[in-house]
Scaffold this active site. Structure first.
Site, mmCIF file in Angstrom:
data_model
loop_
_atom_site.group_PDB
_atom_site.id
_atom_site.type_symbol
_atom_site.label_atom_id
_atom_site.label_comp_id
_atom_site.label_asym_id
_atom_site.label_seq_id
_atom_site.Cartn_x
_atom_site.Cartn_y
_atom_site.Cartn_z
ATOM 1 N N GLU A 181 0.830 -1.213 0.000
ATOM 2 C CA GLU A 181 0.000 0.000 0.000
ATOM 3 C C GLU A 181 0.863 1.261 0.000
ATOM 4 O OE1 GLU A 181 -2.907 -0.274 3.155
ATOM 5 O OE2 GLU A 181 -4.173 -1.477 1.861
ATOM 6 N N GLU A 375 -5.421 -8.285 -0.895
ATOM 7 C CA GLU A 375 -6.159 -8.027 0.344
ATOM 8 C C GLU A 375 -7.613 -7.724 0.019
ATOM 9 O OE1 GLU A 375 -4.665 -5.066 3.059
ATOM 10 O OE2 GLU A 375 -2.596 -5.635 2.649
HETATM 11 C C1 BGP Z 1 -4.325 -2.506 5.018
HETATM 12 C C2 BGP Z 1 -3.040 -3.194 5.402
HETATM 13 C C3 BGP Z 1 -3.185 -4.469 6.121
HETATM 14 C C4 BGP Z 1 -4.467 -4.606 6.931
HETATM 15 C C5 BGP Z 1 -5.672 -3.991 6.252
HETATM 16 C C6 BGP Z 1 -6.909 -3.998 7.122
HETATM 17 O O1 BGP Z 1 -4.064 -1.161 5.128
HETATM 18 O O2 BGP Z 1 -2.264 -3.455 4.238
HETATM 19 O O3 BGP Z 1 -2.024 -4.573 6.918
HETATM 20 O O4 BGP Z 1 -4.280 -4.135 8.207
HETATM 21 O O5 BGP Z 1 -5.410 -2.689 5.862
HETATM 22 O O6 BGP Z 1 -6.934 -2.846 7.896
HETATM 23 P P1 BGP Z 1 -7.179 -2.937 9.456
HETATM 24 O O7 BGP Z 1 -6.260 -3.993 9.953
HETATM 25 O O8 BGP Z 1 -6.865 -1.588 9.959
HETATM 26 O O9 BGP Z 1 -8.619 -3.306 9.635
#
Ligand code: BGP
Length: 476
Positions: A181, A375
């Site tokens: 990201e 993701e």
């Molecule tokens: C993205 C990241 C992941 C994961 C995901 C979900 O930004 O790449 O690491 O964390 O978000 O977000 P969160 O864990 O804040 O719910």
């Protein structure tokens, strides 16, 4: 309408070192930025670059220090992923396990060995490792010594780290990606790039200079990967999610395009190999000067990525109407306004399966390179029934609808390599540090304060996803 996904499509899940491993200083590992993130409001302040201390505060709880202890339990967890039929597992390597300070003379053998064992365990079950080189965990020493990515020195240190792991794992890992990201650098600069700001600094200037350093470092890694592992694919990684204009007012439409370009900028450089005109205009109009070295532009042009990795959770919306902007409640980093046509999760994230198809089409139209969904998932509160089962039908519903739209995108002609849903096992939430925000097909007994047995437990979605994979996406 469900249809079979193409042969060779990689089904699996995605995790990150800092959100799963724990063992934050074990076997020689150095401190990383995420090890300084507590939970609650303080976490968000630090993630935005307001950092008072570069050492953990005694008595404070830091979720990443133990996370879900994947460092010691990875065999058990991988056996569970294999039981679901995973063909791929996205993991990240923690830079500070390999070079504890980031600039150490020699790499840390215990760290290298851990990932050797991890990849061997995956191989046992024919699970492809998909490896993120940097997932929000810059070694803290590099902040102290160089100011992290604001300093060009990190380009060389990152290249050395990347070459070290390419050489070590060239026979085990065939899918790589550089920065997780990468566009989050703009919104959460401490997490994205270890940036700490001082009073009165021009944060935008520092962010875009740091972005340039990461873009050059990414191109150096692409070049090295192609030289060291010729049969590997190396990609970039975008926090994606199309932005809708709130109305058909051309000003709203233009603003939506502009918001998407803020993120596309990073991928334009990594996938098309040059700075786009709209970025140059932005720099000029905001008096930003990006310091480049003479061979930077040629390097960026010659070493573009093989695929576009991206995360999709939600679509976004934007407006030029101050009344609309005032009413937004979904406080997210993209300052997206609420979309009256869509529901949100318990954490205010918009739920938009159709947006997934739109986003995938947009990315494929723009880059004409294979995509990899690395993701996607729903963070939700799970309740354990009296008999120990967990009926996470809401998660199945979210995933079913998103996978169905991904199938439509493939039918639209979008070339997608695979789908690794986020958090196949409950892990620490990046944004909140909570365990309560669960994504997994597997429940982990650990709460927001770090208490619990860490016992793993299959949810209803475990058996559902196993079926999806078994039937190549037909049985949703
Ligand atoms: C993205 C990241 C992941 C994961 C995901 C979900 O930004 O790449 O690491 O964390 O978000 O977000 P969160 O864990 O804040 O719910």
């Amino acid at each position: 309408m469900t249809r079979q996904f193409p042969d060779g499509f990689l089904w699996g899940g995605a995790i990150a070192a800092n959100q799963t491993e724990g063992a934050y200083l074990e076997d020689g590992k150095g401190l990383t930025i995420v090890d300084l993130l507590p939970t609650g409001e303080k976490r968000f302040e630090i993630m935005k670059g307001k950092v008072d201390s570069l050492t953990p505060v005694d008595g404070e709880y830091y979720p990443s220090h133990k996370a879900i202890d994947f460092y010691h339990r990875y065999q058990e967890d991988i056996a569970l992923f294999a039981e679901m039929g995973f063909q791929a597992l996205r993991v990240s390597i923690s830079w500070a396990r390999i070079f504890p300070n980031g600039d150490d003379e020699t790499p840390n053998e215990a760290g290298l060995k851990f990932y050797d064992n991890l990849f061997d365990e995956l191989r046992k079950y024919n699970i492809e490792p998909v490896v993120t080189i940097a997932h929000f965990d810059v070694p803290v020493h590099l902040i102290k010594e160089f100011g992290s990515w604001r300093n060009r020195k990190l380009v060389d240190l990152f290249e050395r780290y990347a070459k070290t792991i390419f050489k070590r794992y060239k026979d085990k890992v065939k899918y790589w990606m550089t920065f997780n990201e990468i566009n989050m650098l703009l919104h959460l600069p401490f997490v994205g790039a270890g940036l700490v700001f001082k009073e009165g600094e021009n944060e935008t200037q520092i962010k875009y200079q740091a972005a340039h350093h990461q873009l050059v470092a990414s191109a150096r890694a692409v070049k090295a990967c192609h030289e060291i592992i010729p049969d590997a694919m190396i990609g970039c990684m975008l926090a994606a999610g199309t932005t809708y204009p709130y109305t058909s007012n051309p000003d709203d439409v233009f603003k939506a395009m502009d918001r998407d370009r803020e993120s596309f900028f990073f991928i334009d450089v990594q996938a098309r190999g040059e700075y786009p005109g709209y970025a140059k205009r932005f720099f000029k109009e905001n008096n930003l000067t990006i310091d480049m070295e003479e061979d930077d532009e040629e390097l960026l042009k010659k070493h573009t990525v093989d695929y576009i990795g991206f995360s999709y959770y939600s679509s976004r919306a934007t407006s030029t109407d101050s009344e609309v902007l005032k009413n937004q409640t979904s406080g997210n980093v993209f300052d997206s306004v609420d979309n009256p046509y869509l529901k949100t999760s318990e954490w205010g994230w918009t739920i938009d399966p159709k947006g997934f198809r739109i986003t995938a089409n947009q990315l494929y139209d723009r880059y004409q390179k294979p995509l990899f969904v690395v993701e996607n998932g729903l963070g939700a509160v799970d309740e354990i029934n009296a008999d120990g089962t967990i009926d996470d039908d809401y998660r199945i519903d979210y995933l079913r609808k998103h996978i169905a739209e991904m199938s439509e995108a493939i039918e639209d002609g979008v070339d997608i390599i695979g789908y690794t849903s986020w958090g196949p096992i409950d892990i620490v939430s990046a944004s909140t540090g909570e365990m309560k925000k669960r994504y997994g097909y597997i429940y982990v007994d650990r709460d927001n304060e770090g208490n619990g047995s860490l016992k793993r437990r299959k949810k209803k979605s475990f058996y559902w996803y196993k079926k999806v994979i078994e039937t190549k996406g037909i049985n949703l």
